[in-house]
Enzyme design. Structure first.
Site, short mmCIF file in Angstrom:
data_model
loop_
_atom_site.label_atom_id
_atom_site.label_comp_id
_atom_site.label_asym_id
_atom_site.label_seq_id
_atom_site.Cartn_x
_atom_site.Cartn_y
_atom_site.Cartn_z
N CYS A 125 35.58 32.29 136.61
CA CYS A 125 35.59 32.58 138.05
C CYS A 125 36.25 33.91 138.38
CB CYS A 125 36.24 31.43 138.78
SG CYS A 125 35.67 31.33 140.47
N HIS A 170 34.75 25.74 136.22
CA HIS A 170 36.21 25.63 136.04
C HIS A 170 36.61 24.45 135.18
CE1 HIS A 170 38.01 28.50 138.73
NE2 HIS A 170 37.06 28.27 139.58
N1 GLN Z 1 38.84 34.28 144.66
C1 GLN Z 1 37.53 34.29 144.03
C2 GLN Z 1 36.43 33.72 144.96
O1 GLN Z 1 36.73 33.03 145.89
C3 GLN Z 1 37.58 33.49 142.75
C4 GLN Z 1 37.86 32.01 143.00
C5 GLN Z 1 38.18 31.26 141.73
O2 GLN Z 1 38.67 31.79 140.74
N2 GLN Z 1 37.94 29.93 141.75
O3 GLN Z 1 35.25 33.93 144.70
#
Ligand code: GLN
Length: 255
Positions: free
Chosen positions: A97, A201
């Site tokens: 992510c 994730h």
């Molecule tokens: N902040 C980034 C987004 O919202 C990554 C989010 C995350 O790592 N889950 O796309």
């Protein structure tokens, strides 16, 4: 022969927001269960920078925009040159992510300045603004054939950013259920050499044992310059969790 792997965990204090520490534990245990010595090295803003160069495997997890921007410049200036060198020589890595966004060209968050990326993957990510929904939920995808493990992967995604791959960038997987990179082009993640970027994730490794073993195998090949046969593990619970999610998502198993 006693094998040992050093697993570098980048920014565990800033970028492990969505259960990604489970992936590090999974790598560690699947080594230990096979008698492979594994050491986790936490590396962050002013922590263990000098150890990054001796990584055999790299993991970096997700983060909210604020933490992502705190790590941003450090990631490029302090970690970038060594990381690029490791990835170019084939050291495997999993970047989830925010980490996936950070190894691309840039991330344009919902508010504030763009966060420059390492540019290892030719891709960019943009948050489409306040009307856009977050891309959240359990997801499943079919792995790119490069992995030679005809397999679905299941995981959980939670991101606002939409990622677009540059020409010639190989996707990690094809979305079966969920959003993936941007909820439009049907792709999830990206792959370069032995490096994976993904929006899946938390359970991406615990629920996908073959993917975990792929990362461990690649790390052993690169370090010891030979194929090291991994002893098989029962994986009953892992596959139960995998199949349970496929069923919940209404998907027939590809195993
Ligand atoms: N902040 C980034 C987004 O919202 C990554 C989010 C995350 O790592 N889950 O796309």
């Amino acid at each position: 022969m006693n094998y040992k792997l050093t697993i570098s965990w980048l920014y565990p204090d800033l970028m492990s927001t969505y259960g990604d520490r489970g992936n590090v534990i999974c790598l560690l245990k699947r080594c230990q269960w096979r008698g492979i010595e594994a050491e986790i090295i936490p590396i962050s803003l002013n922590l263990n920078n000098e150890k990054l160069g001796s990584s055999d495997l790299i993991f970096m997890g997700g983060a909210q925009d604020r933490q992502q921007s705190i790590a941003g410049e450090d990631f490029i200036v302090k970690k970038g040159p060594v990381l690029k060198n490791l990835i170019e020589k084939g050291v495997p890595g999993l970047f989830v992510c925010a980490a996936y966004q950070a190894i691309g060209n840039y991330y344009k968050p919902y508010t504030g300045d763009d966060i420059a990326g390492l540019g290892i993957f030719d891709l960019y990510t943009k948050h489409p603004g306040d009307q856009a929904k977050r891309l959240i939920g359990n997801a499943a995808a079919e792995l790119n054939s490069k992995f030679k493990i005809p397999n679905t992967i299941v995981g959980f995604e939670n991101h606002g950013g939409r990622t677009h791959l540059g020409k010639g960038v190989k996707p990690f997987a094809r979305v079966i259920r969920g959003f993936g990179n941007n909820g439009e082009d049907g792709y999830e993640g990206a792959v370069y050499k032995n490096c994976i970027g993904s929006y899946f994730h938390g359970p991406i490794l615990p629920k996908n044992p073959r993917l975990t073993d792929w990362l461990i195998s690649r790390a052993l090949v690169i370090k010891y310059r030979k194929n090291v046969e991994l002893t098989s593990l029962s994986d009953e619970m892992e596959w139960q969790a995998h199949e349970f999610m496929l069923k919940r998502l209404g998907i027939k198993s590809l195993q």
